[in-house]
Enzyme design. Sequence first.
Site, PDB file in Angstrom:
ATOM      1  N   GLY A 114       0.769  -1.243   0.000  1.00  0.00           N
ATOM      2  CA  GLY A 114       0.000   0.000   0.000  1.00  0.00           C
ATOM      3  C   GLY A 114       0.799   1.290   0.000  1.00  0.00           C
ATOM      4  O   GLY A 114       0.358   2.295  -0.538  1.00  0.00           O
ATOM      5  N   ASP A 173       0.549   3.478   4.562  1.00  0.00           N
ATOM      6  CA  ASP A 173      -0.487   4.180   3.796  1.00  0.00           C
ATOM      7  C   ASP A 173      -1.640   4.623   4.691  1.00  0.00           C
ATOM      8  O   ASP A 173      -1.971   5.784   4.760  1.00  0.00           O
ATOM      9  CB  ASP A 173      -0.995   3.305   2.630  1.00  0.00           C
ATOM     10  CG  ASP A 173      -1.411   1.893   3.074  1.00  0.00           C
ATOM     11  OD1 ASP A 173      -1.325   1.573   4.275  1.00  0.00           O
ATOM     12  OD2 ASP A 173      -1.810   1.099   2.201  1.00  0.00           O
ATOM     13  N   ASP A 180      -5.869   1.834  10.236  1.00  0.00           N
ATOM     14  CA  ASP A 180      -7.284   1.589  10.537  1.00  0.00           C
ATOM     15  C   ASP A 180      -7.371   1.123  11.991  1.00  0.00           C
ATOM     16  O   ASP A 180      -7.422   1.934  12.905  1.00  0.00           O
ATOM     17  CB  ASP A 180      -7.824   0.552   9.540  1.00  0.00           C
ATOM     18  CG  ASP A 180      -9.314   0.284   9.716  1.00  0.00           C
ATOM     19  OD1 ASP A 180      -9.924   0.913  10.591  1.00  0.00           O
ATOM     20  OD2 ASP A 180      -9.865  -0.549   8.988  1.00  0.00           O
ATOM     21  N   LYS A 223      -7.518   6.686  10.083  1.00  0.00           N
ATOM     22  CA  LYS A 223      -8.978   6.662  10.168  1.00  0.00           C
ATOM     23  C   LYS A 223      -9.432   7.040  11.563  1.00  0.00           C
ATOM     24  O   LYS A 223      -8.803   6.669  12.561  1.00  0.00           O
ATOM     25  CB  LYS A 223      -9.501   5.261   9.837  1.00  0.00           C
ATOM     26  CG  LYS A 223      -9.383   4.929   8.374  1.00  0.00           C
ATOM     27  CD  LYS A 223     -10.170   3.671   8.045  1.00  0.00           C
ATOM     28  CE  LYS A 223      -9.797   3.183   6.673  1.00  0.00           C
ATOM     29  NZ  LYS A 223     -10.479   1.925   6.333  1.00  0.00           N
ATOM     30  N   ASP A 239      -5.621  -0.515  -2.087  1.00  0.00           N
ATOM     31  CA  ASP A 239      -6.324  -1.446  -2.972  1.00  0.00           C
ATOM     32  C   ASP A 239      -7.686  -1.876  -2.452  1.00  0.00           C
ATOM     33  O   ASP A 239      -8.009  -1.738  -1.272  1.00  0.00           O
ATOM     34  CB  ASP A 239      -5.481  -2.708  -3.156  1.00  0.00           C
ATOM     35  CG  ASP A 239      -5.522  -3.588  -1.901  1.00  0.00           C
ATOM     36  OD1 ASP A 239      -5.221  -3.081  -0.806  1.00  0.00           O
ATOM     37  OD2 ASP A 239      -5.887  -4.780  -2.015  1.00  0.00           O
ATOM     38  N   ARG A 295      -5.172   0.308  -7.032  1.00  0.00           N
ATOM     39  CA  ARG A 295      -4.018   0.984  -6.430  1.00  0.00           C
ATOM     40  C   ARG A 295      -3.534   2.146  -7.287  1.00  0.00           C
ATOM     41  O   ARG A 295      -2.923   3.097  -6.808  1.00  0.00           O
ATOM     42  CB  ARG A 295      -2.843   0.014  -6.265  1.00  0.00           C
ATOM     43  CG  ARG A 295      -3.061  -1.085  -5.234  1.00  0.00           C
ATOM     44  CD  ARG A 295      -1.736  -1.818  -4.987  1.00  0.00           C
ATOM     45  NE  ARG A 295      -1.912  -3.094  -4.323  1.00  0.00           N
ATOM     46  CZ  ARG A 295      -2.037  -3.250  -3.000  1.00  0.00           C
ATOM     47  NH1 ARG A 295      -1.991  -2.208  -2.209  1.00  0.00           N
ATOM     48  NH2 ARG A 295      -2.193  -4.446  -2.477  1.00  0.00           N
TER      49      ARG A 295
HETATM   50  P1  IMP Z   1      -5.161  -2.101  10.223  1.00  0.00           P
HETATM   51  O1  IMP Z   1      -4.337  -3.241  10.740  1.00  0.00           O
HETATM   52  O2  IMP Z   1      -6.616  -2.307  10.524  1.00  0.00           O
HETATM   53  O3  IMP Z   1      -4.676  -0.769  10.738  1.00  0.00           O
HETATM   54  O4  IMP Z   1      -5.071  -2.086   8.646  1.00  0.00           O
HETATM   55  C1  IMP Z   1      -4.016  -2.729   8.088  1.00  0.00           C
HETATM   56  C2  IMP Z   1      -3.853  -2.668   6.611  1.00  0.00           C
HETATM   57  O5  IMP Z   1      -5.075  -2.880   5.963  1.00  0.00           O
HETATM   58  C3  IMP Z   1      -3.308  -1.349   6.141  1.00  0.00           C
HETATM   59  O6  IMP Z   1      -1.908  -1.401   6.125  1.00  0.00           O
HETATM   60  C4  IMP Z   1      -3.871  -1.262   4.765  1.00  0.00           C
HETATM   61  O7  IMP Z   1      -2.974  -1.840   3.857  1.00  0.00           O
HETATM   62  C5  IMP Z   1      -5.128  -2.074   4.836  1.00  0.00           C
HETATM   63  N1  IMP Z   1      -6.268  -1.169   4.931  1.00  0.00           N
HETATM   64  C6  IMP Z   1      -6.899  -0.729   6.034  1.00  0.00           C
HETATM   65  N2  IMP Z   1      -7.902   0.082   5.723  1.00  0.00           N
HETATM   66  C7  IMP Z   1      -7.900   0.169   4.376  1.00  0.00           C
HETATM   67  C8  IMP Z   1      -8.695   0.878   3.428  1.00  0.00           C
HETATM   68  O8  IMP Z   1      -9.631   1.629   3.753  1.00  0.00           O
HETATM   69  N3  IMP Z   1      -8.382   0.699   2.123  1.00  0.00           N
HETATM   70  C9  IMP Z   1      -7.372  -0.104   1.707  1.00  0.00           C
HETATM   71  N4  IMP Z   1      -6.597  -0.770   2.554  1.00  0.00           N
HETATM   72  C10 IMP Z   1      -6.862  -0.641   3.873  1.00  0.00           C
HETATM   73 MG    MG Z   2      -0.847  -1.414   4.166  1.00  0.00          MG
END
Ligand code: IMP
Ligand code: MG
Length: 171
Positions: free
Chosen positions: A40, A96, A99, A127, A155, A161
Amino acid sequence: MKKKVLLGKREIKKGVKKLAYELNNDYSDKSPVLVGILKGAFIFMADLVRELSFPMRIDFISVSSYGDRTRSSGVVKITRDISVNIEGEDVILVEDVVDTGLTLSFIYDFLKRKNPNSLKVCALLEKKVERTKRFKIDYRGFWVPNKYVVGYGLDFGEKLRNLDKINTMEF
Ligand code: IMP
Ligand code: MG
């Protein structure tokens, strides 16, 4: 599925320049290692490093997280480790979007065990979500709503992407 532009090209560029300005201030007398999280962060990383004025090394780390297509589970596996030795180095982790923060905090702990001198986090997007685990983002480009976003490296099922704007997806 509907896409809506959240951040246009000019806004993204401004955000990247703002982050570069902060990093250029903080690292003017240092020579850090930037570690981008694949896949990402590849476009963000490419734009960011071209705005930086200090000497640096660049590396990437790749992880797979076991979740469905749009939700992360927090169970993360390192699929490609960094190849630069970061022991005693200043490291900037480039992501990137944050979340749940689970992926980042896993990678953060993983890199911390390699004993860098310092380890900071630079994320283009964060977020607005309630997190079970607090995670400090040292350099943040933009706060974004708790929606799925695509484009500029991000993505949906490995696609989209290449979009030059950041869009929200309505399911
Ligand atoms: P997290 O562990 O929930 O913080 O998210 C981990 C990974 O999921 C990030 O590094 C992103 O690559 C992917 N991700 C999270 N949210 C999104 C989104 O809204 N769009 C695309 N990829 C996301
Ligand atoms: Mg990522």
